[in-house]
Design a protein around this motif. Structure first.
Motif, PDB file in Angstrom:
ATOM      1  N   LYS A   1      -2.851  14.050  11.876  1.00 42.17           N
ATOM      2  CA  LYS A   1      -3.789  14.098  10.758  1.00 42.17           C
ATOM      3  C   LYS A   1      -4.749  12.781  10.941  1.00 42.17           C
ATOM      4  O   LYS A   1      -4.703  11.863  11.600  1.00 42.17           O
ATOM      5  N   GLU A   2      -6.329  12.779   9.771  1.00 39.43           N
ATOM      6  CA  GLU A   2      -6.875  12.034   9.884  1.00 39.43           C
ATOM      7  C   GLU A   2      -7.258  11.676   7.874  1.00 39.43           C
ATOM      8  O   GLU A   2      -7.244  12.900   7.622  1.00 39.43           O
ATOM      9  N   ASP A   3      -6.809  10.590   6.792  1.00 35.46           N
ATOM     10  CA  ASP A   3      -6.937  10.560   6.281  1.00 35.46           C
ATOM     11  C   ASP A   3      -7.897   9.429   5.554  1.00 35.46           C
ATOM     12  O   ASP A   3      -7.228   7.581   6.143  1.00 35.46           O
ATOM     13  N   LEU A   4      -8.318   8.932   5.015  1.00 37.33           N
ATOM     14  CA  LEU A   4      -9.110   8.337   4.233  1.00 37.33           C
ATOM     15  C   LEU A   4      -7.802   7.559   2.696  1.00 37.33           C
ATOM     16  O   LEU A   4      -7.651   8.070   1.940  1.00 37.33           O
ATOM     17  N   VAL A   5      -7.442   6.201   3.200  1.00 33.98           N
ATOM     18  CA  VAL A   5      -6.967   5.398   2.279  1.00 33.98           C
ATOM     19  C   VAL A   5      -7.737   4.778   1.963  1.00 33.98           C
ATOM     20  O   VAL A   5      -7.912   4.309   1.777  1.00 33.98           O
ATOM     21  N   PHE A   6      -7.596   4.223   0.155  1.00 34.70           N
ATOM     22  CA  PHE A   6      -8.194   3.082  -0.189  1.00 34.70           C
ATOM     23  C   PHE A   6      -7.015   2.500  -0.549  1.00 34.70           C
ATOM     24  O   PHE A   6      -6.028   2.090  -0.929  1.00 34.70           O
ATOM     25  N   ILE A   7      -7.500   0.816  -0.721  1.00 32.48           N
ATOM     26  CA  ILE A   7      -6.575  -0.431  -0.325  1.00 32.48           C
ATOM     27  C   ILE A   7      -7.795  -0.632  -1.298  1.00 32.48           C
ATOM     28  O   ILE A   7      -8.098  -0.906  -1.845  1.00 32.48           O
ATOM     29  N   MET A   8      -6.320  -1.662  -2.395  1.00 35.65           N
ATOM     30  CA  MET A   8      -6.365  -2.720  -3.029  1.00 35.65           C
ATOM     31  C   MET A   8      -5.794  -3.184  -3.146  1.00 35.65           C
ATOM     32  O   MET A   8      -4.415  -3.675  -2.871  1.00 35.65           O
ATOM     33  N   TRP A   9      -6.587  -4.420  -2.897  1.00 31.80           N
ATOM     34  CA  TRP A   9      -6.346  -5.983  -1.596  1.00 31.80           C
ATOM     35  C   TRP A   9      -6.504  -7.075  -2.611  1.00 31.80           C
ATOM     36  O   TRP A   9      -7.052  -7.616  -2.991  1.00 31.80           O
ATOM     37  N   ALA A  10      -5.287  -7.443  -3.592  1.00 31.48           N
ATOM     38  CA  ALA A  10      -5.234  -8.851  -4.034  1.00 31.48           C
ATOM     39  C   ALA A  10      -4.123  -9.672  -3.861  1.00 31.48           C
ATOM     40  O   ALA A  10      -3.071  -9.363  -4.864  1.00 31.48           O
ATOM     41  N   PRO A  11      -4.081 -10.685  -3.091  1.00 27.09           N
ATOM     42  CA  PRO A  11      -3.390 -11.428  -2.562  1.00 27.09           C
ATOM     43  C   PRO A  11      -2.960 -12.116  -3.587  1.00 27.09           C
ATOM     44  O   PRO A  11      -3.682 -12.830  -4.186  1.00 27.09           O
ATOM     45  N   GLU A  12      -1.654 -12.821  -3.289  1.00 29.85           N
ATOM     46  CA  GLU A  12      -1.189 -13.664  -4.155  1.00 29.85           C
ATOM     47  C   GLU A  12      -1.780 -15.262  -4.486  1.00 29.85           C
ATOM     48  O   GLU A  12      -2.505 -15.650  -5.352  1.00 29.85           O
ATOM     49  N   HIS A  13      -3.055 -15.617  -3.476  1.00 30.64           N
ATOM     50  CA  HIS A  13      -3.728 -16.704  -3.590  1.00 30.64           C
ATOM     51  C   HIS A  13      -4.950 -16.252  -3.826  1.00 30.64           C
ATOM     52  O   HIS A  13      -6.108 -17.048  -4.188  1.00 30.64           O
ATOM     53  N   SER A  14      -4.576 -15.605  -4.687  1.00 34.47           N
ATOM     54  CA  SER A  14      -6.398 -14.878  -5.170  1.00 34.47           C
ATOM     55  C   SER A  14      -5.485 -15.608  -6.219  1.00 34.47           C
ATOM     56  O   SER A  14      -4.669 -15.734  -7.188  1.00 34.47           O
ATOM     57  N   THR A  15      -7.273 -16.158  -7.499  1.00 30.97           N
ATOM     58  CA  THR A  15      -7.143 -16.485  -8.863  1.00 30.97           C
ATOM     59  C   THR A  15      -6.550 -15.087  -9.202  1.00 30.97           C
ATOM     60  O   THR A  15      -7.165 -13.981  -9.296  1.00 30.97           O
TER      61      THR A  15
END
Length: 164
Positions: A93-107
């Motif tokens: 399979k090939e699928d597009l994955v949407f990633i929401m990256w909001a790391p703990e060290h971001s404001t």
């Protein structure tokens, strides 16, 4: 868009590039990972041109998952599209994955801005089946949390050609 953030035209064009496979196109030149960010003036979502990967950038990479995680900033938020190759017990399979990256060290302010703007970028990305939200590094320490998003180890047998 007066009430929300605008999505730059390049974002939609890039989505089309990662989504559509042109016959005869060089597979090595296909986009594998594209990062998006909110512009410095805070008014528009744009392509993070310095942080995109093509298939050729991952040749010989032992751990594609780790390479993708390492592309993300440790103290800033991002959106991303990842063209994920995986195999179930039935088929590749090939699928597009949407990633929401909001790391703990971001404001907190940046996390809130990205969270409230996510709907605008996702509205431009029709047909996505998977979303992965990363709020701290424990979500990205290994591929297990990501594999769970694809259906878990009972479904996913290989990720980027490697047994899971």
């Amino acid at each position: 868009m007066a009430s929300g953030i605008a999505v730059h035209d390049d974002v939609v064009l890039t989505f089309d590039k990662i989504r559509v496979r042109l016959q005869g196109a060089d597979k090595q030149e296909q986009l594998k990972l594209v990062l998006f960010k909110i512009s410095d003036d805070g008014k528009c979502i744009v392509v993070d041109e310095d942080n995109c990967l093509k298939v050729k950038d991952l040749n010989g990479e032992e751990d594609v998952f780790r390479k993708i995680v390492n592309m993300m900033p440790t103290e800033d938020c991002r959106y991303a599209l990842y063209d994920c190759s995986w195999e179930s017990k039935d088929s590749p399979k090939e699928d597009l994955v949407f990633i929401m990256w909001a790391p703990e060290h971001s404001t907190i302010k940046k996390k809130m801005k990205y969270a409230s703007s996510k709907q605008y970028i996702k509205a431009k990305f029709q047909g996505l089946k998977f979303e992965w939200q990363v709020n701290d590094m424990s979500d990205a320490k290994d591929s297990s949390a990501f594999i769970d998003k694809l259906g878990g180890r009972g479904v996913v047998k290989k990720l980027e050609g490697k047994e899971v």
